[in-house]
Design an enzyme around this catalytic site. Sequence first.
Site, PDB file in Angstrom:
ATOM      1  N   VAL A   1      -7.663   8.623  -6.122  1.00 28.72           N
ATOM      2  CA  VAL A   1      -8.202   7.803  -6.710  1.00 28.72           C
ATOM      3  C   VAL A   1      -7.516   8.428  -8.219  1.00 28.72           C
ATOM      4  CG1 VAL A   1     -10.313   7.579  -8.381  1.00 28.72           C
ATOM      5  CG2 VAL A   1     -10.352   7.283  -6.095  1.00 28.72           C
ATOM      6  N   CYS A   2      -7.417   7.534  -9.611  1.00 35.23           N
ATOM      7  CA  CYS A   2      -7.275   8.255 -11.199  1.00 35.23           C
ATOM      8  C   CYS A   2      -5.519   8.440 -10.818  1.00 35.23           C
ATOM      9  CB  CYS A   2      -8.153   8.738 -11.146  1.00 35.23           C
ATOM     10  SG  CYS A   2      -7.837   9.944 -13.227  1.00 35.23           S
TER      11      CYS A   2
END
Length: 271
Positions: free
Chosen positions: A144-145
């Site tokens: 994520v991210c």
Amino acid sequence: MPATFDRRTLLAFSSLLAAGAALPAAAQPAPANHIRTMTEVPPDAPKVGLLVFPNMVALDLIGPLTVFRILRCDTHLVWKDLAAVPTDAGIAVSPTTDFAGCPEDLDVLFIPGGTIGTNACMTDPEVLEFVADRGSRAKWVTSVCTGSLVLAAAGLLQGYDATSYWAVADLLPLMGARPVDGRVVRDRNRMTGGGVTAGLDFGLTLAAELMGEEAARRVQLVLEYAPEPPFRNGTPDEAGPESTARMKTARAGMDNAARTAAEAAARRLGI
């Protein structure tokens, strides 16, 4: 001093979230039995290794971890040693195992984000060796991210579609990945999520792959995940060019360091 967010706290938090999930009040088991049931890990539970590291964004970890815990996955918070690592939220996270103790064959390898922390991981040979090793065998290689930049720096996204935090997604091609503007991007067994709040979308999407759509729907209801943001300002397109430019200026130091790390990774990978 920051609070320590250890495994016992995480287990209790997941149990409380799931407490009202399935049964009418009259039919629910006694609280102690319910907590024990929700925290017991079945012998065939998916093994999930979640990298934790200094200066990560806590919510990048906690959103997906909560989904995995409600699914009763066998979760491992992994770092070089067992010392608690600081996060952006002032909450220290305690690893549950070190690199050597992490299961060798994972169902899911997960990397959260946080630009300062991932910049350091992208240039740390020990971290990259661990990520590349476990990622070479994991059934799902995920992030994520800015966690996707760590996957890319470890050579795990060459030739794959992937996404990242909007401010640094343009660095993915330097390390052989194909950037895609998406909340959650899947390419074969690679699944990457966008910025912080995409963690729940990612977690639910992966939950459906691990346990089936009905299980993922149940988790969504447990979490009452029905977002209604008060502002339409969560992407560069929504925020507009002026606000986005101001944000890019404020982030310039971190993002330039990320570019330097990505360029170094490209040279190391022979790209």
